[in-house]
Scaffold this motif. Structure first.
Motif: not given
Length: 349
Positions: A98-108
């Motif tokens: 998962v690309d969670d960059t800027g997201g809520a889970i890890t931000g990465s």
């Protein structure tokens, strides 16, 4: 729900229920949620044990703070363990990337995988749970897995474009020189001298294959009974690529004898102890050569390069520690190992 550094467990719970409902038990919808615990303190990628799903899971994400651009590649690690699932190499089962960059889970970016059975052997005290014969056989199994990895045809498992084997060693030196320059906060004269010594005598690569990049006992999970422990999974593939397989033997040798480094036994954990049944590295090198059906060349350059590479990694950790961007304990000792490692590299070269 307790806070976990670098991971929003509530957001992960919601994401899992939506994206992987097969892993989300009914209680997730009632607010019980997942439980997460950091099981590796950020010396490498951050690793979390995730409980509360239908099966135990592992989540991996980059370390917090200062991160070198070519390190901690989630996509790389996910891709290689997915590709090796069809080979004899024991690897965890990949679930998602998962690309969670800027997201809520890890931000990465992060990836999720099933948690393989077993435990990491990283302390002398753990050896008491196994017989000397068991630990000796386990060590030989570990090095045979390395030979098997190097025998895998990258193209056959979809990794034909996973790296550029031509010029690999020279590029490795250039890469780690850049990593060191990006982490400089003090003078490291012995490390600089080792860097120049290595650059002055890069060996010719005789064969290429999949390189793990950080192959050692405590990057494997050990399962099974006292007399017959076995390797259930090889972990930490973030530095894997295509290149000269002897680089893996160099790093394997360094970590096998890391307790001999002044200060290394405490700051860099190791369970390896000849009195507990572990063979010496020479026996392991012979076992590797026999299993691979090759004659090994002199490994001095590769062993010196391993010391250099680890020293650069620890200098990066020292940089993050001084910036307050590490999670866990023991980081204050990492900087003190950098110059001793460099001197070790100069000695074995």
């Amino acid at each position: 729900m307790p806070e976990v550094p670098g991971l929003d467990v509530t957001a992960l719970t919601a994401w899992l229920a939506t994206t992987h409902p097969e892993l989300a038990p009914a209680q997730l919808s009632t607010g019980d949620g997942l439980r997460a615990e950091v099981i590796a303190g950020g010396r490498s990628n951050l690793t979390y044990a995730i409980d509360g799903a239908t099966i135990p899971l592992i989540l991996r994400r980059p370390p917090l703070g200062h991160v070198l651009s070519s390190a901690h590649d989630m996509g790389r690690e996910h891709r290689v363990i997915s590709a090796l699932a069809s080979t004899p190499i024991p690897v965890p089962v990949a679930v998602d990337l998962v690309d969670d960059t800027g997201g809520a889970i890890t931000g990465s970016p992060f990836f999720l995988m099933e948690r393989a059975p077993g435990r990491v052997l990283a302390s002398l005290a753990q050896n008491a749970d196994y017989s000397p014969n068991g630990l000796h056989a386990l060590s030989l199994e570990l090095v045979r897995h390395l030979a098997d990895l190097h025998a895998v045809d990258p193209a056959q498992v979809g990794l034909g474009d996973f790296g550029r084997p031509d010029g690999y060693l020279a590029r490795q030196l250039a890469t780690w020189r850049r990593q060191l320059d990006a982490s400089r906060s003090r003078a490291t004269p012995d490390l600089d001298r080792l860097q120049e010594t290595l650059a002055g005598g890069v060996p010719e690569t005789a064969r290429t294959g999949i390189v793990h990049g950080d192959y050692r006992l405590d990057n494997a999970l050990v399962d099974g009974p006292r007399e017959h422990p076995h390797i259930s999974a090889i972990l930490d593939w973030e530095m894997a690529t295509l290149g000269d397989p002897l680089v893996d033997l160099g790093i394997f040798a360094l970590y096998w004898d890391i307790a001999d480094l002044p200060g290394g036994g405490g700051a860099v954990p190791s369970a390896v102890d000849p009195s507990a049944g572990y063979p010496g590295f020479d026996e392991l090198a012979d076992a590797y050569a026999a299993h691979a059906g090759i004659t090994l060349p002199n490994l001095s350059w590769y062993r010196a390069f391993a010391a250099y590479k680890l020293a650069v990694i620890l200098e990066g950790i020292h940089y993050r520690f001084r910036a307050g961007d590490t999670v866990g304990e023991g980081f204050e000792r990492m900087g003190g190992l950098v110059e001793p490692l460099a001197r070790k590299g100069l000695q074995v070269h």
